[in-house]
Design a protein around this motif. Structure first.
Motif, PDB file in Angstrom:
ATOM      1  N   ALA A 142      -0.524  11.724  11.757  1.00 59.64           N
ATOM      2  CA  ALA A 142      -0.301  10.334  11.354  1.00 59.64           C
ATOM      3  C   ALA A 142       1.159   9.912  11.462  1.00 59.64           C
ATOM      4  O   ALA A 142       1.460   8.714  11.532  1.00 59.64           O
ATOM      5  CB  ALA A 142      -0.781  10.129   9.912  1.00 59.64           C
ATOM      6  N   THR A 143       2.073  10.877  11.474  1.00 57.75           N
ATOM      7  CA  THR A 143       3.497  10.539  11.428  1.00 57.75           C
ATOM      8  C   THR A 143       4.308  11.067  12.617  1.00 57.75           C
ATOM      9  O   THR A 143       5.418  10.590  12.862  1.00 57.75           O
ATOM     10  CB  THR A 143       4.141  11.109  10.145  1.00 57.75           C
ATOM     11  N   LEU A 153       9.397  18.853   3.984  1.00 59.85           N
ATOM     12  CA  LEU A 153       9.014  17.629   3.284  1.00 59.85           C
ATOM     13  C   LEU A 153       8.924  17.904   1.784  1.00 59.85           C
ATOM     14  O   LEU A 153       8.266  18.855   1.353  1.00 59.85           O
ATOM     15  CB  LEU A 153       7.659  17.141   3.805  1.00 59.85           C
ATOM     16  N   LYS A 154       9.591  17.085   0.991  1.00 59.02           N
ATOM     17  CA  LYS A 154       9.613  17.272  -0.460  1.00 59.02           C
ATOM     18  C   LYS A 154       8.837  16.166  -1.171  1.00 59.02           C
ATOM     19  O   LYS A 154       8.609  15.089  -0.611  1.00 59.02           O
ATOM     20  CB  LYS A 154      11.061  17.304  -0.974  1.00 59.02           C
ATOM     21  N   LEU A 155       8.462  16.446  -2.408  1.00 59.38           N
ATOM     22  CA  LEU A 155       7.721  15.455  -3.190  1.00 59.38           C
ATOM     23  C   LEU A 155       8.510  14.156  -3.311  1.00 59.38           C
ATOM     24  O   LEU A 155       7.928  13.067  -3.283  1.00 59.38           O
ATOM     25  CB  LEU A 155       7.406  16.020  -4.585  1.00 59.38           C
ATOM     26  N   ASP A 156       9.826  14.279  -3.430  1.00 61.96           N
ATOM     27  CA  ASP A 156      10.671  13.090  -3.564  1.00 61.96           C
ATOM     28  C   ASP A 156      10.717  12.247  -2.291  1.00 61.96           C
ATOM     29  O   ASP A 156      11.181  11.108  -2.313  1.00 61.96           O
ATOM     30  CB  ASP A 156      12.107  13.496  -3.932  1.00 61.96           C
ATOM     31  N   ASP A 157      10.245  12.812  -1.172  1.00 63.91           N
ATOM     32  CA  ASP A 157      10.247  12.080   0.098  1.00 63.91           C
ATOM     33  C   ASP A 157       9.027  11.174   0.242  1.00 63.91           C
ATOM     34  O   ASP A 157       8.953  10.386   1.190  1.00 63.91           O
ATOM     35  CB  ASP A 157      10.260  13.059   1.279  1.00 63.91           C
ATOM     36  N   LEU A 158       8.070  11.316  -0.668  1.00 69.38           N
ATOM     37  CA  LEU A 158       6.824  10.558  -0.568  1.00 69.38           C
ATOM     38  C   LEU A 158       6.923   9.255  -1.339  1.00 69.38           C
ATOM     39  O   LEU A 158       7.324   9.232  -2.509  1.00 69.38           O
ATOM     40  CB  LEU A 158       5.650  11.387  -1.118  1.00 69.38           C
ATOM     41  N   ARG A 159       6.555   8.170  -0.676  1.00 71.77           N
ATOM     42  CA  ARG A 159       6.444   6.857  -1.307  1.00 71.77           C
ATOM     43  C   ARG A 159       5.053   6.322  -0.983  1.00 71.77           C
ATOM     44  O   ARG A 159       4.896   5.320  -0.290  1.00 71.77           O
ATOM     45  CB  ARG A 159       7.530   5.907  -0.785  1.00 71.77           C
ATOM     46  N   LEU A 160       4.054   7.038  -1.475  1.00 77.34           N
ATOM     47  CA  LEU A 160       2.679   6.749  -1.075  1.00 77.34           C
ATOM     48  C   LEU A 160       2.219   5.370  -1.527  1.00 77.34           C
ATOM     49  O   LEU A 160       1.403   4.731  -0.850  1.00 77.34           O
ATOM     50  CB  LEU A 160       1.739   7.839  -1.618  1.00 77.34           C
ATOM     51  N   MET A 162       3.850   2.792  -1.434  1.00 74.12           N
ATOM     52  CA  MET A 162       4.372   1.847  -0.448  1.00 74.12           C
ATOM     53  C   MET A 162       3.903   2.177   0.966  1.00 74.12           C
ATOM     54  O   MET A 162       4.219   1.458   1.916  1.00 74.12           O
ATOM     55  CB  MET A 162       5.905   1.845  -0.486  1.00 74.12           C
ATOM     56  N   GLY A 163       3.172   3.286   1.107  1.00 69.89           N
ATOM     57  CA  GLY A 163       2.705   3.699   2.427  1.00 69.89           C
ATOM     58  C   GLY A 163       3.813   4.215   3.311  1.00 69.89           C
ATOM     59  O   GLY A 163       3.779   4.062   4.533  1.00 69.89           O
ATOM     60  N   LEU A 164       4.829   4.885   2.706  1.00 73.39           N
ATOM     61  CA  LEU A 164       5.988   5.367   3.454  1.00 73.39           C
ATOM     62  C   LEU A 164       6.328   6.804   3.081  1.00 73.39           C
ATOM     63  O   LEU A 164       6.035   7.248   1.971  1.00 73.39           O
ATOM     64  CB  LEU A 164       7.213   4.489   3.167  1.00 73.39           C
ATOM     65  N   ILE A 165       6.949   7.509   4.018  1.00 71.60           N
ATOM     66  CA  ILE A 165       7.574   8.791   3.720  1.00 71.60           C
ATOM     67  C   ILE A 165       8.927   8.817   4.421  1.00 71.60           C
ATOM     68  O   ILE A 165       9.146   8.100   5.387  1.00 71.60           O
ATOM     69  CB  ILE A 165       6.724  10.002   4.175  1.00 71.60           C
ATOM     70  N   SER A 166       9.834   9.646   3.907  1.00 68.38           N
ATOM     71  CA  SER A 166      11.139   9.791   4.562  1.00 68.38           C
ATOM     72  C   SER A 166      11.340  11.249   4.943  1.00 68.38           C
ATOM     73  O   SER A 166      10.749  12.151   4.339  1.00 68.38           O
ATOM     74  CB  SER A 166      12.263   9.329   3.625  1.00 68.38           C
ATOM     75  N   THR A 167      12.160  11.478   5.936  1.00 63.68           N
ATOM     76  CA  THR A 167      12.421  12.840   6.389  1.00 63.68           C
ATOM     77  C   THR A 167      13.827  12.920   6.961  1.00 63.68           C
ATOM     78  O   THR A 167      14.412  11.900   7.338  1.00 63.68           O
ATOM     79  CB  THR A 167      11.399  13.277   7.461  1.00 63.68           C
ATOM     80  N   ILE A 179       2.929   5.727   6.861  1.00 64.47           N
ATOM     81  CA  ILE A 179       1.892   6.755   6.924  1.00 64.47           C
ATOM     82  C   ILE A 179       0.556   6.088   6.629  1.00 64.47           C
ATOM     83  O   ILE A 179       0.453   5.262   5.722  1.00 64.47           O
ATOM     84  CB  ILE A 179       2.189   7.912   5.942  1.00 64.47           C
ATOM     85  N   GLY A 180      -0.459   6.411   7.411  1.00 67.35           N
ATOM     86  CA  GLY A 180      -1.740   5.725   7.327  1.00 67.35           C
ATOM     87  C   GLY A 180      -2.548   6.041   6.085  1.00 67.35           C
ATOM     88  O   GLY A 180      -2.293   7.004   5.364  1.00 67.35           O
ATOM     89  N   ASP A 181      -3.577   5.217   5.849  1.00 71.01           N
ATOM     90  CA  ASP A 181      -4.421   5.354   4.660  1.00 71.01           C
ATOM     91  C   ASP A 181      -5.153   6.687   4.604  1.00 71.01           C
ATOM     92  O   ASP A 181      -5.329   7.256   3.519  1.00 71.01           O
ATOM     93  CB  ASP A 181      -5.453   4.211   4.620  1.00 71.01           C
ATOM     94  N   VAL A 182      -5.597   7.193   5.756  1.00 64.61           N
ATOM     95  CA  VAL A 182      -6.346   8.457   5.754  1.00 64.61           C
ATOM     96  C   VAL A 182      -5.439   9.600   5.303  1.00 64.61           C
ATOM     97  O   VAL A 182      -5.821  10.428   4.471  1.00 64.61           O
ATOM     98  CB  VAL A 182      -6.927   8.753   7.153  1.00 64.61           C
TER      99      VAL A 182
END
Length: 295
Positions: A142-143, A153-160, A162-167, A179-182
């Motif tokens: 998906a990404t 990838l860390k837990l703090d990188d997830l903005r679920l 908002m539908g976003l992740i950072s890396t 990042i998609g809904d699935v």
């Protein structure tokens, strides 16, 4: 000799500020070269000459290493011997008359949507490790994350929400991507249940864990993916990077522009992204030849 290698790797970190994955790559390639020197009973740098290097490159070729792997090895050796010369560890650089092999131009291997679905169906989602593997595959597809970005990838990188992740990608550059809904669904399932089971009461900042509650490694992902692909009945040579290639190709085939795909992949130069246009053209040709009555 091993002490000199450690000093060199330390210098790469302190003086050049190279990324951890780059250092790992240099260490691995130079360690393989040192192993070869042992077979030749060479224990001093000054006894290494041009023919030693040529014999090593021949050995790499006999081991069926890819052209690009050999190119990386030459680059690592060239920089290492330059360092030794500057440190007065050697009197002559054996790499001076060694040409770098030309890069092999080949299109990246990609998976069709049916092959992706077949792979995604393999993990047993009734078990914690199965849920982890399904989630990991969904996230990578998906990404387009690199395998190194996935394991870090860390837990703090997830903005679920908002539908976003950072890396943090190559060159320590941060990028934020949708990042998609699935994939969000499977991350939610994994984080709320399976991951807690894998943690076993421990604490770990990384998203993807192994069976001992520790950070999943690159090698762990490679090993698991190989087993999943085999079980799915796919004969292609699939690596974690194949999922990244498939991500990019899927976007372009469905109308995404090259600049957007460049940003999502984290490529600093768009020429790196342009190879996927050749992949999609190849796909269009295959579809045309298969389905057009006048093909």
């Amino acid at each position: 000799m091993n002490n000199d290698l450690q000093d060199y790797l330390h210098a790469l970190v302190v003086e050049q500020g190279l990324a951890k994955n780059t250092i790992f790559s240099y260490r691995q390639e130079l360690t393989e070269f040192f192993d070869f020197l042992k077979t030749q009973k060479i224990t001093e740098f000054n006894k290494i000459d041009r023919y030693t290097i040529l014999n090593y490159l021949k050995y790499c070729d006999e081991q069926q290493k890819s052209r690009n792997s050999i190119i990386h090895a030459v680059t690592s050796l060239r920089q290492f011997f330059h360092y030794l010369l500057m440190q007065n560890k050697i009197t002559a650089d054996p790499m001076l008359k060694i040409d770098t092999p030309k890069s092999a131009h080949h299109l990246p291997q990609v998976l069709s949507s049916k092959e992706i679905e077949a792979i995604l169906r393999v993990p047993d989602t009734n078990k914690p490790l199965g849920i982890r593997d399904r989630t990991l595959l969904e996230v990578m597809y998906a990404t387009g994350l690199r395998v190194s970005e996935t394991v870090n990838l860390k837990l703090d990188d997830l903005r679920l929400e908002m539908g976003l992740i950072s890396t943090i990608g190559k060159g320590d550059k941060q990028r934020i991507m949708p990042i998609g809904d699935v994939a969000i669904h499977w991350l939610t399932v994994y984080l709320s249940g399976a991951r807690k089971q894998l943690l076993r009461g421990q604490d770990c900042p990384f998203v993807f864990l192994n069976n001992h509650g520790k950070q999943l490694t690159r090698q762990g992902i490679w090993k698991n993916l190989k087993a999943i692909v085999k079980k799915a009945g796919i004969t292609k040579n699939v690596t974690p990077h194949t999922l990244r290639h498939s991500f990019a190709t899927t976007l372009l085939e469905n109308g995404a522009d090259l600049r957007t795909v460049q940003e999502l992949l984290g490529h600093s130069d768009i020429s790196t992204t342009q190879i996927y246009t050749h992949v999609t053209k190849k796909h269009l040709t295959e579809v045309y030849n298969k389905y057009h009555p006048r093909a």
